[in-house]
Scaffold this motif. Structure first.
Motif, PDB file in Angstrom:
ATOM      1  N   ARG A  79       0.866  -1.185   0.000  1.00 15.81           N
ATOM      2  CA  ARG A  79       0.000   0.000   0.000  1.00 15.81           C
ATOM      3  C   ARG A  79       0.902   1.235   0.000  1.00 15.81           C
ATOM      4  N   TYR A  80       1.405   1.545  -1.168  1.00 10.36           N
ATOM      5  CA  TYR A  80       2.391   2.620  -1.284  1.00 10.36           C
ATOM      6  C   TYR A  80       1.787   3.995  -1.020  1.00 10.36           C
ATOM      7  N   GLU A  81       0.463   4.098  -1.101  1.00 10.10           N
ATOM      8  CA  GLU A  81      -0.163   5.383  -0.807  1.00 10.10           C
ATOM      9  C   GLU A  81      -0.112   5.694   0.690  1.00 10.10           C
ATOM     10  N   MET A  82       0.121   4.661   1.509  1.00 14.69           N
ATOM     11  CA  MET A  82       0.195   4.853   2.955  1.00 14.69           C
ATOM     12  C   MET A  82       1.648   5.026   3.385  1.00 14.69           C
ATOM     13  N   GLY A  83       1.847   5.832   4.376  1.00 15.38           N
ATOM     14  CA  GLY A  83       3.185   6.036   4.932  1.00 15.38           C
ATOM     15  C   GLY A  83       3.017   6.592   6.321  1.00 15.38           C
ATOM     16  N   ARG A  84       3.403   7.848   6.509  1.00 14.16           N
ATOM     17  CA  ARG A  84       3.325   8.479   7.823  1.00 14.16           C
ATOM     18  C   ARG A  84       1.906   8.521   8.365  1.00 14.16           C
ATOM     19  N   ASP A  85       0.905   8.509   7.481  1.00 14.17           N
ATOM     20  CA  ASP A  85      -0.490   8.576   7.928  1.00 14.17           C
ATOM     21  C   ASP A  85      -0.883   7.380   8.784  1.00 14.17           C
ATOM     22  N   GLU A  86      -0.137   6.280   8.675  1.00 12.42           N
ATOM     23  CA  GLU A  86      -0.449   5.110   9.509  1.00 12.42           C
ATOM     24  C   GLU A  86      -0.413   5.462  10.992  1.00 12.42           C
ATOM     25  N   LEU A  87       0.411   6.437  11.365  1.00 13.21           N
ATOM     26  CA  LEU A  87       0.524   6.834  12.767  1.00 13.21           C
ATOM     27  C   LEU A  87      -0.808   7.293  13.340  1.00 13.21           C
ATOM     28  N   VAL A  88      -1.610   7.988  12.532  1.00 13.95           N
ATOM     29  CA  VAL A  88      -2.858   8.564  13.032  1.00 13.95           C
ATOM     30  C   VAL A  88      -4.105   7.920  12.425  1.00 13.95           C
ATOM     31  N   LYS A  89      -3.948   7.138  11.357  1.00 12.11           N
ATOM     32  CA  LYS A  89      -5.097   6.498  10.708  1.00 12.11           C
ATOM     33  C   LYS A  89      -5.112   4.991  10.890  1.00 12.11           C
ATOM     34  N   GLY A  90      -3.952   4.403  11.225  1.00  9.50           N
ATOM     35  CA  GLY A  90      -3.876   2.963  11.360  1.00  9.50           C
ATOM     36  C   GLY A  90      -3.984   2.266  10.020  1.00  9.50           C
ATOM     37  N   ARG A  91      -4.203   0.951  10.060  1.00  7.48           N
ATOM     38  CA  ARG A  91      -4.454   0.140   8.864  1.00  7.48           C
ATOM     39  C   ARG A  91      -5.228  -1.081   9.299  1.00  7.48           C
ATOM     40  N   SER A  92      -5.788  -1.826   8.347  1.00  3.26           N
ATOM     41  CA  SER A  92      -6.704  -2.925   8.676  1.00  3.26           C
ATOM     42  C   SER A  92      -6.054  -4.018   9.512  1.00  3.26           C
ATOM     43  N   SER A  93      -4.742  -4.178   9.434  1.00  2.00           N
ATOM     44  CA  SER A  93      -4.044  -5.215  10.191  1.00  2.00           C
ATOM     45  C   SER A  93      -3.783  -4.819  11.637  1.00  2.00           C
ATOM     46  N   LEU A  94      -4.054  -3.569  11.971  1.00  2.00           N
ATOM     47  CA  LEU A  94      -3.812  -3.065  13.321  1.00  2.00           C
ATOM     48  C   LEU A  94      -5.117  -2.865  14.082  1.00  2.00           C
ATOM     49  N   GLN A  95      -5.000  -2.748  15.395  1.00  2.00           N
ATOM     50  CA  GLN A  95      -6.161  -2.521  16.247  1.00  2.00           C
ATOM     51  C   GLN A  95      -6.587  -1.056  16.282  1.00  2.00           C
ATOM     52  N   GLY A  96      -5.956  -0.257  15.454  1.00  3.73           N
ATOM     53  CA  GLY A  96      -6.203   1.174  15.416  1.00  3.73           C
ATOM     54  C   GLY A  96      -4.873   1.881  15.327  1.00  3.73           C
ATOM     55  N   PRO A  97      -4.886   3.193  15.137  1.00  5.88           N
ATOM     56  CA  PRO A  97      -3.619   3.925  15.023  1.00  5.88           C
ATOM     57  C   PRO A  97      -2.860   3.933  16.349  1.00  5.88           C
ATOM     58  N   PHE A  98      -1.536   3.895  16.256  1.00  4.32           N
ATOM     59  CA  PHE A  98      -0.711   3.880  17.460  1.00  4.32           C
ATOM     60  C   PHE A  98      -0.483   5.277  18.036  1.00  4.32           C
ATOM     61  N   GLY A  99      -0.550   6.315  17.199  1.00  3.85           N
ATOM     62  CA  GLY A  99      -0.280   7.659  17.699  1.00  3.85           C
ATOM     63  C   GLY A  99      -1.134   8.035  18.903  1.00  3.85           C
ATOM     64  N   PRO A 100      -2.475   7.965  18.793  1.00  5.42           N
ATOM     65  CA  PRO A 100      -3.322   8.305  19.942  1.00  5.42           C
ATOM     66  C   PRO A 100      -3.123   7.359  21.124  1.00  5.42           C
ATOM     67  N   ALA A 101      -2.874   6.066  20.842  1.00  7.93           N
ATOM     68  CA  ALA A 101      -2.669   5.103  21.927  1.00  7.93           C
ATOM     69  C   ALA A 101      -1.400   5.415  22.711  1.00  7.93           C
ATOM     70  N   LEU A 102      -0.348   5.811  22.007  1.00  7.28           N
ATOM     71  CA  LEU A 102       0.891   6.190  22.683  1.00  7.28           C
ATOM     72  C   LEU A 102       0.702   7.485  23.471  1.00  7.28           C
ATOM     73  N   LYS A 103      -0.054   8.416  22.900  1.00  7.44           N
ATOM     74  CA  LYS A 103      -0.332   9.669  23.602  1.00  7.44           C
ATOM     75  C   LYS A 103      -1.034   9.392  24.928  1.00  7.44           C
ATOM     76  N   ASP A 104      -1.904   8.397  24.960  1.00  5.41           N
ATOM     77  CA  ASP A 104      -2.653   8.072  26.177  1.00  5.41           C
ATOM     78  C   ASP A 104      -1.749   7.594  27.306  1.00  5.41           C
ATOM     79  N   ILE A 105      -0.558   7.085  26.980  1.00  5.66           N
ATOM     80  CA  ILE A 105       0.386   6.692  28.036  1.00  5.66           C
ATOM     81  C   ILE A 105       1.514   7.721  28.172  1.00  5.66           C
ATOM     82  N   GLY A 106       1.339   8.875  27.516  1.00  5.39           N
ATOM     83  CA  GLY A 106       2.282   9.973  27.670  1.00  5.39           C
ATOM     84  C   GLY A 106       3.518   9.877  26.800  1.00  5.39           C
TER      85      GLY A 106
END
Length: 304
Positions: A79-106
């Motif tokens: 999925r070459y159209e995806m790159g840095r956006d995975e941080l905030v949008k996630g992808r189907s193989s993930l449980q959601g984006p990691f950016g907000p989840a990491l923010k929740d633990i500071g």
């Protein structure tokens, strides 16, 4: 294979990659846009290398104070159209984006578009890989070099605690994360999800052909096994997450890498710094349990 008396395995690996890691710093870091979300800032940054390469990135950080940070390495998945956006949008193989989840633990996070992905699709993976290989370099090495420059950026940023920087990734990002932990000793803790196996044994199964050509490093398996490389992360914290139904981590192939990695951490006298999440039924995706294990790992290894 790598011998214990090797004078400098990191330098030898850099020769195979055709790039130095750590490699220095970006020459420019220009903020293109900033969004404020719940007291945190999401910056769209354009980095520039000494060669003039422009690299878009997303940086999620607190508006005030200094936080630990994770270098987030995005996946491939063709999925070459995806790159840095995975941080905030996630992808189907993930449980959601990691950016907000990491923010929740500071924990702050930084994700770069890798070559051929996101805003850097002007050259294909095949085109760029072949050109670099003919010139004695590798695309994988270029990726690691850029990620190392990103670590330099984090260490110098006033919003980041330079002593608490981690790496995290899924699939291609997993391989980036554990290689970064091996080569760049500024990485305090790394979590690598769904791509860790002995490459020589993976070649025997034929499953190696599902990896992109970006991973091709001529001569690598004749000198180093995956577990031996990853063990260079010791004595720092490393977490490996796999599913044994995953094409990239079949049980017998994963076990070879795990044995070498265990041996390396045992030899360094820090077996407790090496952690695993192993799901016998999981395929090439993140499960809720794996997500919880990752966040708990970084809470202990980066936030305390």
């Amino acid at each position: 294979m790598m011998q214990s008396n090797s004078p400098d395995p990191r330098a030898a690996l850099c020769l195979l990659l055709g790039w130095d890691v750590p490699s220095g710093a970006f020459t420019k870091a220009d903020t293109q846009d900033v969004l404020e979300i719940d007291g945190w800032l999401l910056e769209d940054i354009l980095f520039e290398t000494a060669s003039g390469e422009k690299i878009p990135a997303l940086f999620h950080r607190p508006a005030t104070g200094a936080a630990p940070a994770v270098l987030y390495c995005h996946a491939h998945g063709n999925r070459y159209e995806m790159g840095r956006d995975e941080l905030v949008k996630g992808r189907s193989s993930l449980q959601g984006p990691f950016g907000p989840a990491l923010k929740d633990i500071g924990v702050a996070s930084l994700c770069l578009d890798m070559p051929c992905f996101g805003g850097r699709q002007h050259k294909s993976e095949s085109e760029l890989s072949k050109a670099l290989l003919w010139r004695g370099k590798t695309l994988f090495g270029q990726m690691l070099s850029e990620l190392s420059n990103a670590v330099s950026f984090l260490t110098e940023h006033p919003s980041i605690d330079a002593a608490r920087i981690g790496a995290l990734g899924f699939s291609m990002g997993s391989t980036h994360a554990w290689w970064m932990a091996a080569l760049d000793q500024r990485i305090r803790a790394a979590s690598a999800l769904c791509s860790f196996a002995d490459l020589d044994r993976l070649i025997e199964t034929g499953a190696h052909d599902k990896h992109g050509i970006y991973m091709t490093v001529p001569g690598l398996t004749a000198q180093y096994r995956s577990g031996q490389i990853a063990a260079l992360a010791a004595p720092r914290a490393l977490q490996i997450g796999v599913g044994l139904q995953d094409w990239s981590t079949p049980k017998d192939v994963f076990e070879v890498g795990k044995r070498d990695l265990d041996n390396g951490y045992d030899a360094a006298g820090v077996p407790a710094m090496l952690e695993y999440f192993i799901d016998p039924e999981l395929d090439h995706r993140e499960s809720p349990e794996m997500r919880n294990a990752v966040l708990e790992f970084f809470t202990r290894r980066l936030c305390s």
